[in-house]
Design a protein around this motif. Structure first.
Motif, PDB file in Angstrom:
ATOM      1  N   UNK A  40      49.797  64.281  72.820  1.00  0.00           N
ATOM      2  CA  UNK A  40      49.624  65.814  72.703  1.00  0.00           C
ATOM      3  C   UNK A  40      48.623  65.602  71.196  1.00  0.00           C
ATOM      4  N   UNK A  41      47.972  64.347  70.867  1.00  0.00           N
ATOM      5  CA  UNK A  41      46.863  64.168  70.106  1.00  0.00           C
ATOM      6  C   UNK A  41      45.312  65.344  70.572  1.00  0.00           C
ATOM      7  N   UNK A  42      45.037  65.015  71.896  1.00  0.00           N
ATOM      8  CA  UNK A  42      43.626  65.287  72.008  1.00  0.00           C
ATOM      9  C   UNK A  42      43.881  67.050  71.861  1.00  0.00           C
ATOM     10  N   UNK A  43      44.999  67.809  72.299  1.00  0.00           N
ATOM     11  CA  UNK A  43      45.457  69.215  72.005  1.00  0.00           C
ATOM     12  C   UNK A  43      45.026  69.298  70.672  1.00  0.00           C
ATOM     13  N   UNK A  44      45.585  68.745  70.321  1.00  0.00           N
ATOM     14  CA  UNK A  44      46.720  69.671  69.266  1.00  0.00           C
ATOM     15  C   UNK A  44      45.582  68.695  67.628  1.00  0.00           C
ATOM     16  N   UNK A  45      44.357  69.479  66.833  1.00  0.00           N
ATOM     17  CA  UNK A  45      43.656  68.538  65.781  1.00  0.00           C
ATOM     18  C   UNK A  45      45.098  68.649  64.401  1.00  0.00           C
TER      19      UNK A  45
END
Length: 169
Positions: A40-45
């Motif tokens: 999910x990292x790319x979607x949630x900074x």
């Protein structure tokens, strides 16, 4: 002894709204481990968290919220957090009783359910340098983003004074 029904994610959001705290939440498939949530990292900074629910031999409970890749030395962390002895992991029953969450959904937002003040919340100093901190909103099928200063404001509004300490190596 009966316990209040744990607050839900909607209760949490209403509480945050009442404090005028900005938050945004992304729903996703349930995640139980840091490894699963990396997708999910790319979607949630922002800073992503892992949470360690621990206790000492006097049954004092602590929730350590740290950056997901950080390491906590459980043999020595008691000297930093004010525990009476080395710590061990708290049982799932206590997690539900005090924080209203199941293993895999542990979150600093659990403070909203700790009405008895049974848990000391410890926020890692390195994590708190992040502008945005991401925590589960009492369930592991979503991630809620909140400003680090607002996370402290939220905890204080629940009657907790979180300790901001470096507990990671």
């Amino acid at each position: 002894m009966t316990h209040a029904t744990p607050k839900t994610r909607d209760d949490l959001f209403a509480f945050l709204d009442g404090l005028d705290i900005k938050h945004s939440t992304k729903n996703h498939a349930p995640v139980f481990t840091v490894a699963e949530s990396v997708a999910l990292r790319d979607e949630i900074p922002g800073g992503h968290t892992k949470n360690l629910f621990v206790k000492d031999k006097k049954d004092q409970f602590f929730l350590l919220t740290v950056e997901e890749n950080a390491t906590v030395d459980l043999k020595t962390v008691h000297t930093r957090i004010g525990a009476a002895s080395k710590v061990s992991f708290g049982k799932p029953e206590k997690l539900m009783e005090y924080l209203g969450v199941v293993p895999g959904a542990v979150t600093a937002f659990g403070a909203i359910n700790d009405t008895g003040g049974n848990v000391t919340f410890v926020l890692d100093a390195d994590l708190m340098e992040e502008m945005i901190i991401n925590c589960h909103p009492l369930s592991n099928d979503a991630t809620t983003s909140i400003a680090s200063a607002d996370l402290i404001r939220f905890m204080e509004a629940t009657g907790h004074k979180p300790l901001v300490l470096k507990v990671t190596s």
